[in-house]
Design an enzyme around this catalytic site. Structure first.
Site, short mmCIF file in Angstrom:
data_model
loop_
_atom_site.label_atom_id
_atom_site.label_comp_id
_atom_site.label_asym_id
_atom_site.label_seq_id
_atom_site.Cartn_x
_atom_site.Cartn_y
_atom_site.Cartn_z
N GLY A 59 0.79 -1.23 0.00
CA GLY A 59 0.00 0.00 0.00
C GLY A 59 0.82 1.28 0.00
N HIS A 60 2.15 1.16 0.01
CA HIS A 60 3.03 2.36 0.12
C HIS A 60 4.15 2.28 -0.90
CE1 HIS A 60 5.62 5.42 2.08
NE2 HIS A 60 4.47 5.86 2.53
N PHE A 61 4.04 2.54 -2.03
CA PHE A 61 2.87 2.81 -2.86
C PHE A 61 2.87 1.76 -3.94
CE2 PHE A 61 4.38 6.90 -1.21
CZ PHE A 61 3.25 7.36 -0.56
N VAL A 66 8.00 2.81 -1.96
CA VAL A 66 8.91 3.60 -1.14
C VAL A 66 8.77 3.09 0.29
CG1 VAL A 66 9.43 5.90 -0.24
CG2 VAL A 66 8.72 5.64 -2.62
#
Length: 157
Positions: A59-61, A66
């Site tokens: 989810g990041h990203f 990252v």
């Protein structure tokens, strides 16, 4: 103090198994792959290898992975906790403060982070550490962390 009753000597290294003896963290929150150098109670250098399979990258990203800054801070706190533990604090120590943290470049899958921590202040119940994370010789993050020993009356809020 290690399980076998010995204390790592200055400039010794710790394997991942030895790190697990000193920290209560387990997957997915154990972030140190190994400790390259440790001066008990004073300073240390550790390695964290960043892989694309780490759960935060979902989810990041999803389009441009990252490593979240809080994960970098946690890795630096874990190294500080190892140093603090070897100075005689309890096995579990808490991150009690983050000060003047700066992020200089993104950390992405495939990077190897070289973490360093040096005690700058503190005593029996808490210690402050100057911390740094480098990738390919470039500073990716730097700042100061405070680590508290919850078994100490000084470490209690």
């Amino acid at each position: 103090m290690m399980r076998n009753g010995t204390r790592p000597r200055e400039s010794s290294a710790l394997t991942n198994d030895q790190v697990r003896e000193l920290l209560p963290h387990r997957w997915p929150m154990l972030l140190l792959d190994r400790v390259e150098k440790i001066d008990a109670g004073v300073s240390g250098v550790a390695i964290k290898n960043v892989t694309g399979t780490e759960l935060w990258f979902q989810g990041h990203f999803p389009e441009e992975a990252v490593l979240p800054g809080v994960v970098v801070i946690e890795a630096m706190a874990q190294l500080s906790g190892v140093i603090f533990s070897l100075a005689g604090s309890s096995r579990i120590s808490y991150l009690a403060g983050v000060r003047s943290m700066r992020f200089r470049r993104p950390i992405v899958p495939g990077d190897q982070i070289v973490l360093s921590a040096r005690r700058t202040a503190g005593g029996a119940g808490f210690c402050e550490f100057k911390v740094e994370a480098k990738v390919d010789g470039q500073v990716a993050a730097e700042g100061s962390l405070t680590i508290a020993d919850p078994s100490s009356s000084l470490g209690r809020a």
